[in-house]
Scaffold this motif. Structure first.
Motif, short mmCIF file in Angstrom:
data_model
loop_
_atom_site.label_atom_id
_atom_site.label_comp_id
_atom_site.label_asym_id
_atom_site.label_seq_id
_atom_site.Cartn_x
_atom_site.Cartn_y
_atom_site.Cartn_z
N CYS A 6 47.80 43.37 59.91
CA CYS A 6 48.91 43.23 58.96
C CYS A 6 48.47 43.42 57.52
CB CYS A 6 49.56 41.85 59.12
SG CYS A 6 50.24 41.56 60.75
N GLY A 7 47.21 43.77 57.30
CA GLY A 7 46.71 43.90 55.95
C GLY A 7 46.20 42.55 55.46
N HIS A 8 45.79 42.51 54.21
CA HIS A 8 45.15 41.30 53.68
C HIS A 8 46.12 40.37 52.95
CE1 HIS A 8 41.23 42.82 54.75
NE2 HIS A 8 41.54 43.97 54.20
N SER A 9 47.30 40.85 52.59
CA SER A 9 48.18 40.00 51.78
C SER A 9 49.64 40.38 51.99
CB SER A 9 47.83 40.13 50.30
OG SER A 9 47.79 41.51 49.92
N HIS A 10 50.05 40.49 53.26
CA HIS A 10 51.45 40.82 53.56
C HIS A 10 52.36 39.73 52.99
CE1 HIS A 10 55.13 41.72 55.73
NE2 HIS A 10 54.60 42.89 56.05
N PRO A 11 53.42 40.10 52.26
CA PRO A 11 54.25 39.09 51.59
C PRO A 11 54.88 38.08 52.54
CG PRO A 11 55.25 41.29 51.49
CD PRO A 11 53.85 41.47 51.94
N VAL A 12 55.32 38.51 53.72
CA VAL A 12 55.93 37.57 54.67
C VAL A 12 54.90 36.54 55.13
CG1 VAL A 12 56.95 37.33 56.97
CG2 VAL A 12 57.71 39.17 55.44
N ILE A 13 53.69 37.01 55.38
CA ILE A 13 52.63 36.11 55.82
C ILE A 13 52.23 35.17 54.69
CG2 ILE A 13 50.22 36.00 56.58
CD1 ILE A 13 50.79 38.53 58.21
N GLN A 14 52.16 35.68 53.46
CA GLN A 14 51.87 34.81 52.31
C GLN A 14 52.90 33.70 52.20
OE1 GLN A 14 50.58 36.37 48.41
NE2 GLN A 14 50.83 38.40 49.31
N ASP A 15 54.18 34.09 52.26
CA ASP A 15 55.26 33.10 52.12
C ASP A 15 55.22 32.08 53.25
OD1 ASP A 15 56.08 34.43 49.87
OD2 ASP A 15 57.75 35.48 50.84
N THR A 16 54.91 32.54 54.46
CA THR A 16 54.86 31.63 55.61
C THR A 16 53.73 30.63 55.45
OG1 THR A 16 55.74 33.38 57.05
CG2 THR A 16 54.69 31.50 58.12
N ILE A 17 52.58 31.09 54.98
CA ILE A 17 51.45 30.19 54.76
C ILE A 17 51.82 29.11 53.74
CG2 ILE A 17 49.12 30.02 53.76
CD1 ILE A 17 48.57 32.81 54.96
N ILE A 18 52.40 29.54 52.63
CA ILE A 18 52.75 28.59 51.57
C ILE A 18 53.80 27.59 52.03
CG2 ILE A 18 53.81 28.38 49.28
CD1 ILE A 18 52.49 31.15 48.67
N SER A 19 54.86 28.09 52.70
CA SER A 19 55.93 27.19 53.14
C SER A 19 55.44 26.23 54.22
CB SER A 19 57.13 28.00 53.66
OG SER A 19 56.78 28.74 54.82
N THR A 20 54.53 26.69 55.08
CA THR A 20 53.99 25.81 56.12
C THR A 20 53.17 24.68 55.51
OG1 THR A 20 53.91 27.64 57.70
CG2 THR A 20 52.56 25.71 58.19
N ILE A 346 34.96 51.15 57.27
CA ILE A 346 35.00 51.26 58.72
C ILE A 346 33.84 50.44 59.27
CG2 ILE A 346 35.99 53.59 58.62
CD1 ILE A 346 33.24 54.69 59.39
N ALA A 347 33.88 50.15 60.57
CA ALA A 347 32.77 49.44 61.19
C ALA A 347 31.53 50.34 61.20
CB ALA A 347 33.13 49.04 62.62
N ARG A 348 30.37 49.72 61.16
CA ARG A 348 29.15 50.52 61.14
C ARG A 348 28.98 51.35 62.41
NH1 ARG A 348 23.45 48.80 58.40
NH2 ARG A 348 22.39 50.80 58.67
N ARG A 349 29.56 50.88 63.51
CA ARG A 349 29.51 51.67 64.74
C ARG A 349 30.55 52.78 64.73
NH1 ARG A 349 31.57 46.59 66.59
NH2 ARG A 349 33.71 46.67 67.39
N SER A 350 31.17 52.99 63.56
CA SER A 350 32.16 54.06 63.32
C SER A 350 33.47 53.83 64.06
CB SER A 350 31.58 55.43 63.69
OG SER A 350 30.50 55.75 62.84
N MET A 351 33.85 52.55 64.20
CA MET A 351 35.17 52.23 64.72
C MET A 351 36.14 52.13 63.56
SD MET A 351 36.58 49.07 67.05
CE MET A 351 36.94 47.97 65.68
N LEU A 352 37.33 52.71 63.72
CA LEU A 352 38.37 52.66 62.69
C LEU A 352 39.60 52.00 63.28
CD1 LEU A 352 36.81 55.61 62.53
CD2 LEU A 352 38.41 55.99 60.68
N ALA A 353 40.18 51.06 62.56
CA ALA A 353 41.41 50.40 62.98
C ALA A 353 42.43 50.50 61.85
CB ALA A 353 41.14 48.94 63.33
N LEU A 354 43.48 51.28 62.06
CA LEU A 354 44.50 51.44 61.02
C LEU A 354 45.30 50.15 60.86
CD1 LEU A 354 45.95 55.00 61.73
CD2 LEU A 354 43.83 54.34 60.57
N VAL A 355 45.62 49.80 59.63
CA VAL A 355 46.39 48.60 59.36
C VAL A 355 47.78 49.00 58.86
CG1 VAL A 355 44.31 47.29 58.82
CG2 VAL A 355 45.60 48.36 56.97
N MET A 356 48.70 48.06 58.97
CA MET A 356 50.04 48.28 58.45
C MET A 356 49.97 48.62 56.97
SD MET A 356 52.23 45.21 60.22
CE MET A 356 53.56 45.50 59.04
N GLY A 357 50.81 49.55 56.56
CA GLY A 357 50.82 49.94 55.16
C GLY A 357 49.97 51.16 54.89
#
Length: 383
Positions: A6-20, A346-357
């Motif tokens: 979900c990326g490092h700072s998705h707004p919905v996740i930020q808001d959920t953390i704060i409200s929780t 990317i990971a040193r073993r050359s693995m790539l994982a696409l993130v939202m956004g």
């Protein structure tokens, strides 16, 4: 890695953390309504999961899944596959890990070997409790399991009384109902339906999380309620304890519900993995005629450097290692350092994982970097 979906700072996740934190608190040490809602959302998306329990990591999820199988069958041996990684103490990249103190309880098969696996299961009927496998080996190089291989495990395990455990800690982000929903039987076109599925990483938006679930009768080994309450005069399996202060912590439960219901929706999942498939195909096109080759599914892939191109798909870690030389290891490190220098993590073993956004423009920038790398080191990349 794949936990950062979900990326490092998705707004919905930020808001959920704060409200929780403000409204519920970090950890209540008890069952909550939000836990039940999160569980229902997981069961809705993963049709093979009828009941589930939460834990703190993918490693824990796999350990508990194994304990379910052992308790249900009364057997202790587990069939796994070379190249497999099921957590910090369950790694089989080069045989049995030194961390596995009970080495005699692990039976190691060859990934994507249909006949060998069928025979291995038959030979261990009455000896092995379960087969534990990834639908795509992640740490082993993003090598996908073929539909024939995975459905052979499911069918043969059922015929011989073994529990089929599918490790979807990493791969469940690759389809609306996990990778299991996309692996169709070559015969009847039915999706996989494992007895137990393990989850983790992204399902709580980057919070520490794990979950294991599947058939109701199997998950009853962790049901603490007496049989009289359940309506059974005879519970089929003796129950065992599932302790853990943070198993259902309020923060992970709240963020998890928001992630699956609002953030990583079915459409977002479909679109991101379609982008990943297109991106991987572009990498394959660029690499034609060179030492570089690419494996993966959807938005997760791995770049490899090999001394000879495979005639077909790379099917197992042994086949991959047979194609690699010391020069290929050097190329992998060169690639990683140059990617970092250009701002691509990317990971040193050359693995790539696409993130939202992730945007098409950003992916085009990476493809341009790959072309430049191949031009600069063409003397090493030539087959």
């Amino acid at each position: 890695m794949t936990a950062g979906l979900c990326g490092h700072s998705h707004p919905v996740i930020q808001d959920t953390i704060i409200s929780t934190v403000r409204q519920r608190g970090l950890n209540l040490g008890a069952t909550t309504a939000i836990e039940s809602e999160f569980a229902q959302e997981i069961c809705r998306r993963f049709s093979s999961i009828e009941r589930l329990r939460f834990c703190n990591s993918g490693t824990e999820a796999n350990l508990y899944a194994i304990s379910v199988a052992r308790q249900a069958t009364g057997l202790s041996k587990i069939i796994v596959f070379s190249g497999g990684y099921h957590g910090g103490i369950l790694k089989f990249l080069h045989g049995v890990s030194a961390n596995n103190v009970d080495k005699e309880n692990w039976i190691i098969g060859k990934y994507n070997d249909v006949e060998g696996t069928r025979n291995l299961i038959y030979e261990n009927k009455g000896k092995a409790a379960a087969v534990l496998v990834e639908g795509m080996q992640g740490a082993g190089g993003c090598i996908p399991g073929s539909p024939e291989f995975l459905h052979t495990i499911q069918t043969t395990a059922k015929e011989n009384g073994l529990i089929f455990i599918l490790d979807e800690v990493m791969t469940s982000r690759l389809g609306q109902g996990g990778l299991q929903s996309k692996v169709l039987s070559p015969i009847d076109r039915m999706a996989l339906r494992p007895d137990v599925t393990t989850l983790g990483k992204y399902i709580a938006g980057g919070m520490t999380i794990g979950a294991f679930g599947g058939r109701t009768d199997l998950l009853s080994v962790y049901d603490p309620r007496p049989s009289s309450i359940l309506g059974n005069c005879e519970k089929p399996i003796q129950t065992i304890s599932h302790s853990g202060t943070f198993n259902n912590n309020t923060l992970a439960m709240s963020v998890g519900l928001a992630t699956l219901s609002t953030v990583y929706t079915a459409q977002v999942c479909t679109d991101l993995n379609a982008m990943g498939d297109k991106f991987r195909q572009s990498l394959i096109e660029i690499s034609r005629g060179t030492r570089m080759t690419v494996t993966g599914v959807g938005a997760v892939c791995n770049i490899h450097f090999v001394s000879q191109k495979p005639s077909g798909e790379i099917r197992c870690v042994e086949g991959l290692e047979d194609m690699q030389t010391e020069a290929d290891v050097i190329l992998k490190d060169l690639f990683w350092f140059h990617a970092i220098e250009r701002g691509f993590w990317i990971a040193r073993r050359s693995m790539l994982a696409l993130v939202m956004g992730t945007t098409e423009l950003e992916l085009e920038g990476f493809l341009e970097f790959v072309k430049e790398f191949m031009q600069e080191f063409k003397f090493m990349l030539k087959l």
